[in-house]
Structures are given as structure tokens and as C-alpha cells.
Scaffold this active site. Structure first.
Site, short mmCIF file in Angstrom:
data_model
loop_
_atom_site.label_atom_id
_atom_site.label_comp_id
_atom_site.label_asym_id
_atom_site.label_seq_id
_atom_site.Cartn_x
_atom_site.Cartn_y
_atom_site.Cartn_z
N GLY A 155 153.90 98.39 92.07
CA GLY A 155 154.55 98.66 90.80
C GLY A 155 155.87 97.92 90.69
N CYS B 50 152.74 97.73 98.64
CA CYS B 50 153.80 97.14 97.83
C CYS B 50 154.88 98.18 97.49
CB CYS B 50 153.21 96.47 96.60
SG CYS B 50 154.28 95.16 95.92
N HIS C 157 149.33 92.76 98.99
CA HIS C 157 148.21 93.20 98.16
C HIS C 157 146.87 92.92 98.83
CE1 HIS C 157 150.32 94.01 94.23
NE2 HIS C 157 151.26 93.42 94.92
N GLU D 78 143.98 93.93 98.02
CA GLU D 78 142.82 93.92 97.12
C GLU D 78 142.39 92.50 96.76
OE1 GLU D 78 146.05 92.96 94.62
OE2 GLU D 78 145.90 94.64 96.02
#
Length: 385
Positions: free
Chosen positions: A241, A269, A359, A361
């Protein structure tokens, strides 16, 4: 489609003049790219060679003007499959050489058209290498992009840039997070339930968990511990975020409750910074941050070096080479950036909780860190056993 693409190319030849003004007074002149108008934000640079669509739609870029270091941007156009959220979040976009004609079988429109449709002010024809070197030397700073045929004088533009809010002290997670809880169902047999606190979550993240048989309950950034445990979770996840983690007192309080209950926990993160604060560590603003898909990180638990995707301007201030005593047991730095020794991960030695600053993903980016979702699954399996 040919007509619209040719129209976009001819439109660019007629693009209005544009000026980029940094808060230290340096200016760059170019042409309008995307919407014509005025925008302000924090100037940051991204080193990714690909994945511009995922970058644009990453909520972590809220209130930031992104400078692309790759010189040629937009060649694959924009499709309807790759966005990481429902809109573009960057405050502005800076490219050197935009594609005149996009060419990809999935493209539905040009990047220039998408920026215009969503009202995102950008600038092209800028020496992005010089701009990036300036930001590396001077640090991320406030910036304005001004475009149109009637531009104010540079003194007026600079004064407006210096009146814009700074990123330090900005509390932004609730501005980008979902307002209502929703569920991403498990793919195949359901094995676990996870409560995911959305601080600016990317769409691929719950999908990666769903692929592992996890039913993901995505909750607003304002979720309380009662909201989290109302879904009877096997594990709790805190997402990426935007903004300054020093302002995130609510999520820190919720995470401390999760740690107190010893529920398996995973953060990425912003979630890594929240875990750092929950454990009693401080956070600080990096000079220019890490953004892109080519950052080398070492997993100290295995010794393996991974190429990873990053988007962060703040970091956790924790000792690199010592085990720390915290209210929730011993903790240590699990991952470190090999470029600058910034903390890139934390894990607890006495209970099932860990986090990383990047990250896993891989949207967009390499898949080196996908194993972290499996590590989260292993924690939940161990707790259940």
C-alpha cells in the site's frame, strides 16, 4: 482498431507543450502525453523494462509521478486482462519515447488513450536518464507536470509544486483500499481461510493464494481485530500500500492482536513495515526508494539470491546481524537487498509470522519469490497440525 491507433499516432504529433518542474527548481520540457492539464505528486522512478500496465494500476503508486527509465513505453498498448486494480493510480506519468503505434494481439487501445480516458496527466520527450540521475543524487521530491497551450511562468509553477503535500507523513492506505469486504474463492479444493487486510492490495495477490486452495476474505484498511477474526481465519495477510507507515496506527494495532493470538501471519511491502512497527522497530524514508522488477534480494534463511519486484519508498530500521527481543518473541532480518543493504524481510523465531518488503505475486516481475506463498501455507499447515 487500426483507425483508432492511427488517430492516436496523429494526435501525438499535435500534442500540446508540457513542462515538468521539480521542487528544487529543475525543469524538463516535452510534450503532453495522456490528459492535458496539471498534476502534482512525488517524483519517483521505476526501472522495470516491462509491466507498465501493472505499474500504472498498482495502488501503492497513489500520489506519485512515475518516471519510466525504459526509454520506449507503450509498444504493447493496453489490454483488459493485466490491470492490478480497477483504475490507474499514478498521479502522473513520464516517458521518453512513447510508442507511435501499439502492436500486440491483446491490445484494445493505446496507452496514450488510456491515460487520457482516465484523466492522467503525463509528459513525453523528456530525457528520463537525466531525470533519474537527478532523483538518485537529490532524492525523491515533489513534482508538477503542466501541459497545455497557455502555461504559467516557471516561477508560478515552482511555487505551486512547493505547496503540494509531501509523502512523509501521508496516511493514504484507506484512500486506495476496498470500502467493502469481498471474497476471492479458492481454486479447486478449499484448504484454508485467510483474512487479508487491504492496504492497497494488487489483484494478483489473492489470486496467488487462491491457486493454493486458500479462500481469501479481503477486508478494508480500517478493519479491526474483531473484523479479522469474524471470518475464522487460519492465517492473516497484510498487503502492500501507499503512504508513510508511521501513520498506520490502526493496522499496527490489529497486527499486534494477531501476533498476540499467534495466528500465522504474512505481510508484503507495507505489511512488512507494519510488522516492523508492531515488533517495536522504527521506519524511515529512503532517499529514492526501490521501484522496478530487477532488485536483487538475498533470502538469509536459504542463502538464495532472488531477482524481485519492488515498489517502496520507506523501509524498516532493524539490526541486520542480530536477533532482536520483541514483545512477541525473538525476531530477525530474513531478507536483505544486495544493492544497498536495506531490510527486505522479517521473521519471528518463536511463532509463525514473517514478511517481505517486495512483491512475490510477480505482477509484473520475476517469479523467484513465489515460494513465499508456499511458506505461508506451510505455517498454516503447521498450526493446524
Amino acid at each position: 482498431m487500426t483507425t483508432s491507433i492511427q488517430g492516436a499516432a496523429s494526435q501525438r504529433h499535435k500534442a500540446a507543450p508540457a513542462v515538468l518542474v521539480l521542487e528544487d527548481g529543475r525543469t524538463f520540457r516535452g510534450r503532453a502525453y495522456g490528459a492535458v492539464g496539471v498534476t502534482f505528486g512525488e517524483a519517483v522512478f521505476s526501472t522495470g523494462m516491462t509491466g507498465y500496465q501493472e505499474t500504472l494500476t498498482d495502488p501503492s503508486y497513489h500520489r506519485q509521478v512515475v518516471v519510466m527509465t525504459a526509454p520506449h513505453v507503450g509498444n504493447t498498448g493496453v489490454n483488459d486482462d493485466d490491470p492490478e486494480s480497477g483504475r490507474i493510480w499514478v498521479a502522473g506519468y513520464v516517458v521518453r519515447d512513447p510508442a507511435r503505434v501499439p502492436s500486440n494481439w491483446r491490445a484494445r487501445r493505446s496507452l496514450d488513450q488510456e491515460l487520457r480516458d482516465q484523466g492522467v496527466v503525463g509528459i513525453s520527450g523528456v530525457d528520463t536518464r537525466a531525470l533519474t540521475r537527478h532523483l538518485r543524487e537529490r532524492g525523491a521530491m515533489r513534482v508538477g507536470i503542466f501541459s497545455g497551450n497557455a502555461l504559467p511562468d516557471e516561477g508560478t509553477m515552482l511555487a505551486e509544486v512547493r505547496q503540494a503535500p509531501e509523502m512523509q507523513g501521508a496516511n493514504l492506505a484507506a484512500e486506495v483500499a476496498t470500502k467493502e469486504a469481498y471474497v476471492v474463492p479458492a481454486i479447486g479444493e478449499k484448504r484454508f481461510t485467510v483474512a487479508a487486510v487491504d492496504l492497497g492490495i494488487k489483484g494478483m495477490t489473492p489470486r496467488r493464494m487462491a491457486e493454493r486452495g486458500i479462500e481469501v476474505h479481503v477486508l478494508p484498511a480500517t478493519a479491526t481485530a474483531e473484523d479479522v477474526y469474524a471470518v475464522n481465519p487460519d492465517g492473516v495477510f497484510f498487503s502492500n500500500g501507499p503512504g508513510d507507515p508511521a501513520t498506520a496506527d490502526g493496522p499496527v494495532s490489529v497486527m499486534r492482536e494477531v501476533l498476540a493470538r499467534r495466528t500465522p501471519l504474512f505481510g508484503i511491502c507495507f505489511g512488512n513495515q507494519i510488522l516492523g512497527r508492531a515488533l517495536g522497530f522504527g521506519t524511515y524514508k529512503l532517499k529514492y526508494g526501490h521501484r522496478g522488477i530487477n532488485q536483487p534480494v538475498q533470502d538469509r534463511t536459504t542463502g538464495k539470491v532472488e531477482v524481485t519486484a519492488h515498489n517502496h519508498g520507506f523501509a524498516v530500521d532493524a539490526p541486520l546481524d542480530a536477533v532482536s527481543e520483541t514483545p512477541y518473541g525473538r525476531a530477525e532480518v530474513s531478507h536483505v537487498c544486495l544493492n544497498d543493504q536495506v531490510v527486505e524481510g522479517l521473521h519471528l523465531l518463536d511463532q509463525p509470522a514473517f514478511s517481505v518488503q517486495y512483491h512475490p505475486e510477480a505482477a509484473a516481475g520475476p517469479h523467484d519469490a513465489a515460494y513465499l506463498f508456499d511458506r505461508f501455507v506451510s505455517l498454516m499447515e503447521g498450526q493446524r497440525a
